[in-house]
Design an enzyme around this catalytic site. Structure first.
Site, mmCIF file in Angstrom:
data_model
loop_
_atom_site.group_PDB
_atom_site.id
_atom_site.type_symbol
_atom_site.label_atom_id
_atom_site.label_comp_id
_atom_site.label_asym_id
_atom_site.label_seq_id
_atom_site.Cartn_x
_atom_site.Cartn_y
_atom_site.Cartn_z
ATOM 1 N N GLU A 138 0.846 -1.198 0.000
ATOM 2 C CA GLU A 138 0.000 0.000 0.000
ATOM 3 C C GLU A 138 0.879 1.245 0.000
ATOM 4 O O GLU A 138 2.056 1.171 0.411
ATOM 5 C CB GLU A 138 -0.894 -0.018 1.250
ATOM 6 C CG GLU A 138 -1.676 -1.317 1.336
ATOM 7 C CD GLU A 138 -2.847 -1.258 2.296
ATOM 8 O OE1 GLU A 138 -2.920 -0.311 3.097
ATOM 9 O OE2 GLU A 138 -3.688 -2.172 2.211
ATOM 10 N N GLY A 161 4.977 -1.226 2.620
ATOM 11 C CA GLY A 161 4.777 -2.631 2.263
ATOM 12 C C GLY A 161 5.265 -3.608 3.309
ATOM 13 O O GLY A 161 4.869 -4.777 3.314
ATOM 14 N N ILE A 217 2.124 -2.884 -7.947
ATOM 15 C CA ILE A 217 1.589 -4.235 -8.114
ATOM 16 C C ILE A 217 1.893 -4.766 -9.518
ATOM 17 O O ILE A 217 1.435 -4.198 -10.522
ATOM 18 C CB ILE A 217 0.064 -4.247 -7.838
ATOM 19 C CG1 ILE A 217 -0.239 -3.579 -6.477
ATOM 20 C CG2 ILE A 217 -0.478 -5.669 -7.901
ATOM 21 C CD1 ILE A 217 0.517 -4.142 -5.278
ATOM 22 N N ARG A 236 10.312 -16.728 -1.919
ATOM 23 C CA ARG A 236 11.533 -15.968 -1.636
ATOM 24 C C ARG A 236 12.773 -16.642 -2.238
ATOM 25 O O ARG A 236 13.696 -15.977 -2.698
ATOM 26 C CB ARG A 236 11.675 -15.916 -0.109
ATOM 27 C CG ARG A 236 12.470 -14.823 0.421
ATOM 28 C CD ARG A 236 12.113 -14.590 1.870
ATOM 29 N NE ARG A 236 10.904 -13.810 1.995
ATOM 30 C CZ ARG A 236 10.090 -13.830 3.039
ATOM 31 N NH1 ARG A 236 10.349 -14.613 4.065
ATOM 32 N NH2 ARG A 236 9.027 -13.070 3.063
ATOM 33 N N ILE A 265 34.385 -2.067 -13.969
ATOM 34 C CA ILE A 265 35.315 -2.723 -14.909
ATOM 35 C C ILE A 265 35.060 -2.224 -16.333
ATOM 36 O O ILE A 265 35.988 -1.930 -17.079
ATOM 37 C CB ILE A 265 35.196 -4.263 -14.791
ATOM 38 C CG1 ILE A 265 35.788 -4.717 -13.448
ATOM 39 C CG2 ILE A 265 35.901 -4.960 -15.957
ATOM 40 C CD1 ILE A 265 35.530 -6.161 -13.084
ATOM 41 N N GLU A 304 9.255 -8.699 -2.197
ATOM 42 C CA GLU A 304 8.947 -9.855 -1.339
ATOM 43 C C GLU A 304 9.730 -9.849 -0.026
ATOM 44 O O GLU A 304 10.260 -10.863 0.404
ATOM 45 C CB GLU A 304 9.152 -11.165 -2.123
ATOM 46 C CG GLU A 304 8.120 -11.299 -3.243
ATOM 47 C CD GLU A 304 8.178 -12.599 -3.981
ATOM 48 O OE1 GLU A 304 8.331 -13.641 -3.327
ATOM 49 O OE2 GLU A 304 8.080 -12.561 -5.211
ATOM 50 N N GLN A 313 16.287 -5.599 5.059
ATOM 51 C CA GLN A 313 16.123 -5.375 6.510
ATOM 52 C C GLN A 313 15.098 -6.341 7.095
ATOM 53 O O GLN A 313 15.296 -6.886 8.187
ATOM 54 C CB GLN A 313 15.664 -3.932 6.797
ATOM 55 C CG GLN A 313 16.739 -2.881 6.637
ATOM 56 C CD GLN A 313 16.770 -2.326 5.222
ATOM 57 O OE1 GLN A 313 16.138 -2.854 4.325
ATOM 58 N NE2 GLN A 313 17.537 -1.271 5.023
HETATM 59 C C1 LIG Z 1 9.955 -3.505 -8.744
HETATM 60 C C2 LIG Z 1 8.994 -3.761 -7.638
HETATM 61 C C3 LIG Z 1 7.955 -4.673 -7.809
HETATM 62 C C4 LIG Z 1 7.018 -4.920 -6.789
HETATM 63 N N1 LIG Z 1 5.987 -5.790 -7.009
HETATM 64 C C5 LIG Z 1 5.030 -5.939 -6.052
HETATM 65 C C6 LIG Z 1 3.868 -6.752 -6.291
HETATM 66 O O1 LIG Z 1 3.714 -7.364 -7.361
HETATM 67 N N2 LIG Z 1 2.932 -6.858 -5.300
HETATM 68 C C7 LIG Z 1 3.067 -6.197 -4.106
HETATM 69 O O2 LIG Z 1 2.188 -6.322 -3.267
HETATM 70 N N3 LIG Z 1 4.146 -5.414 -3.866
HETATM 71 C C8 LIG Z 1 5.124 -5.255 -4.806
HETATM 72 N N4 LIG Z 1 6.204 -4.455 -4.577
HETATM 73 C C9 LIG Z 1 6.310 -3.747 -3.306
HETATM 74 C C10 LIG Z 1 7.341 -4.345 -2.382
HETATM 75 O O3 LIG Z 1 6.883 -5.579 -1.884
HETATM 76 C C11 LIG Z 1 7.580 -3.306 -1.279
HETATM 77 O O4 LIG Z 1 8.295 -2.242 -1.879
HETATM 78 C C12 LIG Z 1 8.352 -3.863 -0.103
HETATM 79 O O5 LIG Z 1 7.564 -4.773 0.610
HETATM 80 C C13 LIG Z 1 8.811 -2.766 0.855
HETATM 81 O O6 LIG Z 1 7.776 -1.909 1.147
HETATM 82 P P1 LIG Z 1 7.981 -0.322 0.989
HETATM 83 O O7 LIG Z 1 8.717 -0.053 -0.276
HETATM 84 O O8 LIG Z 1 6.632 0.303 1.157
HETATM 85 O O9 LIG Z 1 8.935 0.103 2.156
HETATM 86 P P2 LIG Z 1 8.530 0.357 3.689
HETATM 87 O O10 LIG Z 1 7.811 -0.805 4.234
HETATM 88 O O11 LIG Z 1 7.870 1.692 3.762
HETATM 89 O O12 LIG Z 1 9.958 0.440 4.339
HETATM 90 C C14 LIG Z 1 10.855 1.536 4.044
HETATM 91 C C15 LIG Z 1 12.250 1.139 4.468
HETATM 92 O O13 LIG Z 1 12.258 0.877 5.889
HETATM 93 C C16 LIG Z 1 12.748 -0.444 6.141
HETATM 94 N N5 LIG Z 1 12.010 -1.015 7.260
HETATM 95 C C17 LIG Z 1 10.666 -1.170 7.367
HETATM 96 N N6 LIG Z 1 10.337 -1.742 8.544
HETATM 97 C C18 LIG Z 1 11.513 -1.955 9.201
HETATM 98 C C19 LIG Z 1 11.848 -2.519 10.465
HETATM 99 N N7 LIG Z 1 10.912 -2.979 11.291
HETATM 100 N N8 LIG Z 1 13.161 -2.584 10.806
HETATM 101 C C20 LIG Z 1 14.137 -2.132 9.965
HETATM 102 N N9 LIG Z 1 13.864 -1.572 8.749
HETATM 103 C C21 LIG Z 1 12.584 -1.489 8.386
HETATM 104 C C22 LIG Z 1 12.491 -1.217 4.869
HETATM 105 O O14 LIG Z 1 13.409 -2.293 4.730
HETATM 106 C C23 LIG Z 1 12.729 -0.151 3.800
HETATM 107 O O15 LIG Z 1 14.095 -0.026 3.535
HETATM 108 C C24 LIG Z 1 7.146 -4.226 -5.563
HETATM 109 C C25 LIG Z 1 8.206 -3.321 -5.380
HETATM 110 C C26 LIG Z 1 9.119 -3.081 -6.381
HETATM 111 C C27 LIG Z 1 10.246 -2.106 -6.151
#
Ligand SMILES: Cc1cc2nc3c(=O)[nH]c(=O)nc-3n(C[C@H](O)[C@H](O)[C@H](O)COP(=O)(O)OP(=O)(O)OC[C@H]3O[C@@H](n4cnc5c(N)ncnc54)[C@H](O)[C@@H]3O)c2cc1C
Length: 387
Positions: A130, A134, A160, A253, A342, A368, A372
């Site tokens: 969302e 995510g 998505i 995964r 390189i 997925e 972190q």
């Molecule tokens: C190319 C691409 C394809 C994707 N395809 C899909 C799809 O098909 N379906 C779908 O549902 N989603 C999809 N996603 C979304 C993806 O699953 C999310 O981007 C991912 O889960 C991370 O969520 P976020 O980007 O909202 O980061 P956030 O959850 O907002 O987190 C931001 C940062 O904080 C870190 N963080 C969060 N919580 C913690 C914690 N407790 N401790 C330490 N660090 C933390 C995270 O690692 C990240 O670096 C896709 C994303 C990309 C880039």
């Protein structure tokens, strides 16, 4: 660097020929256009034809490796040619194992059946993430409300995969917010549902070959039959419907880790070819660099195969799967970065494949479950870090 059976190697050889002939070219075309190939692009019909002539080895003993090792081997080879085109490939995609594990028999037939033996490219999609984030699935805001006619979904999803071209999107929403995560269920939203609005294909730095779509759910009505697992989930899963969905993601995964290894191998080959042709390999520093890259690549692949082998042998693999995902995704980033250095100027100017691999690699550490989040999963299991 594989010790697969002759049967699996023969299948991979077919994937390799297809990748070399079609996939790399299609991925470069999409990258140059800055947009996925349209669903009616001849590539997708050709892909469906290829898959009909060369079906993925089934669980019938023809290939002795288990399903997880088979998936890892095939994902690795596909991603070598183009990770983005691998995700763009027609098929039910990521939600297939979720529907298989948690769907009712009717849902498996209704939603997965049309993908079998078809000549028409079609896609499925899975919507978890969302705009507010995510990683923290407990904080998801999309709500489902039961009515006499079905369920009303309200909320927003982003990034998505394949959602704008999919026959259906499996949407995660909370039916019972008081239960937190356990209240979450998945709902099939079928193509053309007028409650799915504001559909926008995002511009990405890499993996441009497949759609990453944002959309809004505004009183999006689906029939009662469209709740995954049916209205009584306890019949379809050992734990909760949420647990069944998230548990499946633990297994996919390993597939992401394998894709990261394939991308990393591609970056390694590009760097090696450049160093050989340009004479750069005469420098001890470049040779050392290539050796370190190869060592890291080998380690990532062995870690991935071990996680897959454990899955096939029903040995708990949650730590192995997270470890493989983190290590392989970082390997893809490291090797693409070393490849950039390189190759040098040509890569910096954006005229070399390694530059595209550098842009493609980052997302593997995000999708997925980010790096972190994988570390948190490992820590919980290794040292009992609290939730
Ligand atoms: C190319 C691409 C394809 C994707 N395809 C899909 C799809 O098909 N379906 C779908 O549902 N989603 C999809 N996603 C979304 C993806 O699953 C999310 O981007 C991912 O889960 C991370 O969520 P976020 O980007 O909202 O980061 P956030 O959850 O907002 O987190 C931001 C940062 O904080 C870190 N963080 C969060 N919580 C913690 C914690 N407790 N401790 C330490 N660090 C933390 C995270 O690692 C990240 O670096 C896709 C994303 C990309 C880039």
């Amino acid at each position: 660097m594989n010790n697969f059976s002759a049967a699996l190697n023969a299948y991979i050889e077919q994937v390799r020929e297809w990748g070399q002939r079609e996939v790399r070219r299609a991925g470069l075309e999409a990258d140059r256009n800055g947009a996925p190939l349209p669903p009616d692009h001849p590539y997708f019909a050709a892909y469906v034809d290829f898959r009909r002539r060369h079906p993925v080895p089934a669980d019938d003993g023809a290939v002795p490796e288990g399903p997880a090792v088979r998936m890892a081997a095939i994902n690795e080879e596909n991603a070598y040619w183009d990770r983005g085109m691998g995700v763009a490939a027609p098929g039910p995609g990521l939600p297939a194992p979720i529907v298989t594990a948690a769907g009712t028999p009717e849902q498996r037939e209704r939603f997965l059946g049309p993908f079998r033996g078809t000549d028409i490219p079609r896609w499925g999609s899975f919507a978890l993430t969302e705009p507010s984030g995510g990683s923290d699935t407990a904080a998801f805001r999309t709500r489902a409300t039961r009515t006499d006619r079905g369920y009303l979904l309200n909320g927003a999803k982003c990034f998505i995969g394949n959602a704008a071209r999919a026959d259906w999107v499996l949407v995660q929403a909370n039916l019972d917010p008081e239960k937190g995560r356990a209240g979450q269920r998945s709902f099939f939203v079928e193509r053309g549902n007028r409650g799915m609005t504001g559909i926008k294909i995002e511009k990405k730095m890499g993996l441009r070959a497949y759609e990453s779509v944002s959309f809004i759910l505004e009183d999006c009505e689906v029939p009662h039959d469209n709740i995954l697992g049916g209205e009584r989930p306890e019949r379809t899963s050992k734990s909760s419907a949420y647990g069944a969905t998230m548990g499946t993601l633990n297994t996919t995964r390993v597939g992401v880790a394998a894709s990261a290894v394939g991308l990393a191998r591609s970056a390694y080959d590009e760097a090696l070819n450049f160093a050989t042709q340009s004479g750069a390999f005469k420098s001890i520093r470049v040779r050392d660099r290539l050796e370190v890259m190869y060592r890291q690549l080998r380690a990532a692949w062995l870690m991935t195969l071990r996680a897959a082998w454990k899955a096939d042998n029903r040995i708990p693999n949650i730590v192995d799967a997270s470890m493989a995902k983190v290590f392989a995704a970082e390997t893809a980033q490291d090797l693409a970065s070393a490849g950039m250095e390189i190759v040098g100027l040509e890569a910096g100017a954006g005229h070399h494949l390694v530059e595209k691999l550098f842009r493609d690699a980052k997302a593997l550490n995000i999708v997925e479950g980010t790096g972190q989040i994988q570390r948190i999963i490992m820590a919980r299991n290794l040292v009992g870090l609290p939730r």
